[in-house]
Design a protein around this motif. Structure first.
Motif, PDB file in Angstrom:
ATOM      1  N   ILE A  36      11.366 -44.096 -17.897  1.00 55.84           N
ATOM      2  CA  ILE A  36      12.502 -43.180 -17.844  1.00 55.84           C
ATOM      3  C   ILE A  36      13.282 -43.319 -19.142  1.00 55.84           C
ATOM      4  O   ILE A  36      13.744 -44.394 -19.490  1.00 55.84           O
ATOM      5  CB  ILE A  36      13.390 -43.463 -16.624  1.00 55.84           C
ATOM      6  N   ILE A  37      13.428 -42.208 -19.860  1.00 57.16           N
ATOM      7  CA  ILE A  37      14.083 -42.174 -21.165  1.00 57.16           C
ATOM      8  C   ILE A  37      15.559 -41.819 -20.974  1.00 57.16           C
ATOM      9  O   ILE A  37      15.875 -40.848 -20.287  1.00 57.16           O
ATOM     10  CB  ILE A  37      13.405 -41.124 -22.077  1.00 57.16           C
ATOM     11  N   PRO A  38      16.481 -42.574 -21.578  1.00 54.98           N
ATOM     12  CA  PRO A  38      17.908 -42.245 -21.448  1.00 54.98           C
ATOM     13  C   PRO A  38      18.266 -40.950 -22.180  1.00 54.98           C
ATOM     14  O   PRO A  38      17.507 -40.451 -23.014  1.00 54.98           O
ATOM     15  CB  PRO A  38      18.622 -43.449 -22.069  1.00 54.98           C
ATOM     16  N   ASP A  39      19.439 -40.409 -21.852  1.00 59.11           N
ATOM     17  CA  ASP A  39      19.866 -39.131 -22.418  1.00 59.11           C
ATOM     18  C   ASP A  39      20.151 -39.195 -23.916  1.00 59.11           C
ATOM     19  O   ASP A  39      20.087 -38.176 -24.596  1.00 59.11           O
ATOM     20  CB  ASP A  39      21.118 -38.629 -21.697  1.00 59.11           C
ATOM     21  N   SER A  40      20.475 -40.354 -24.439  1.00 57.98           N
ATOM     22  CA  SER A  40      20.811 -40.462 -25.862  1.00 57.98           C
ATOM     23  C   SER A  40      19.588 -40.534 -26.772  1.00 57.98           C
ATOM     24  O   SER A  40      19.714 -40.566 -27.983  1.00 57.98           O
ATOM     25  CB  SER A  40      21.691 -41.697 -26.093  1.00 57.98           C
ATOM     26  N   ILE A  41      18.386 -40.520 -26.190  1.00 55.60           N
ATOM     27  CA  ILE A  41      17.144 -40.602 -26.953  1.00 55.60           C
ATOM     28  C   ILE A  41      16.395 -39.278 -26.834  1.00 55.60           C
ATOM     29  O   ILE A  41      16.274 -38.703 -25.759  1.00 55.60           O
ATOM     30  CB  ILE A  41      16.253 -41.757 -26.435  1.00 55.60           C
ATOM     31  N   LEU A  42      15.873 -38.802 -27.949  1.00 60.16           N
ATOM     32  CA  LEU A  42      15.099 -37.571 -28.001  1.00 60.16           C
ATOM     33  C   LEU A  42      13.676 -37.909 -28.423  1.00 60.16           C
ATOM     34  O   LEU A  42      13.470 -38.625 -29.406  1.00 60.16           O
ATOM     35  CB  LEU A  42      15.723 -36.599 -29.002  1.00 60.16           C
ATOM     36  N   ILE A  43      12.694 -37.397 -27.685  1.00 55.58           N
ATOM     37  CA  ILE A  43      11.294 -37.672 -27.985  1.00 55.58           C
ATOM     38  C   ILE A  43      10.624 -36.379 -28.432  1.00 55.58           C
ATOM     39  O   ILE A  43      10.724 -35.362 -27.755  1.00 55.58           O
ATOM     40  CB  ILE A  43      10.579 -38.268 -26.767  1.00 55.58           C
TER      41      ILE A  43
END
Length: 77
Positions: A36-43
């Motif tokens: 699960i990727i946090p909202d402050s990270i963009l992939i």
């Protein structure tokens, strides 16, 4: 600034990656893992690489960028 977080991740030929915010699913020959990727990270995913970027420019976002880049790289390897 995170030096590790800026490095691109190369996707191996037998790895399948599905990204639907906030879940990142990586499936290889040994199994399937989900992160699960946090909202402050963009992939950003291309055909052969994955880039992990910060949405914000604060210190915690940069630390999370390096952390999640390492986690994704370890899952792929």
């Amino acid at each position: 600034m995170s030096r590790i977080g800026k490095l691109p991740i190369t996707i191996l030929s037998d790895v399948v990656i599905n990204y639907k915010m906030p879940n990142l699913q990586i499936q290889g020959k040994f199994g399937k893992l989900e992160l699960i990727i946090p909202d402050s990270i963009l992939i950003t995913k291309t055909d052969e690489t994955i880039l992990v970027c910060c949405k914000n420019n604060d210190r915690t976002s940069q630390a999370l960028q390096g952390l999640f880049r390492s986690l994704i790289n370890n899952i792929i390897i």
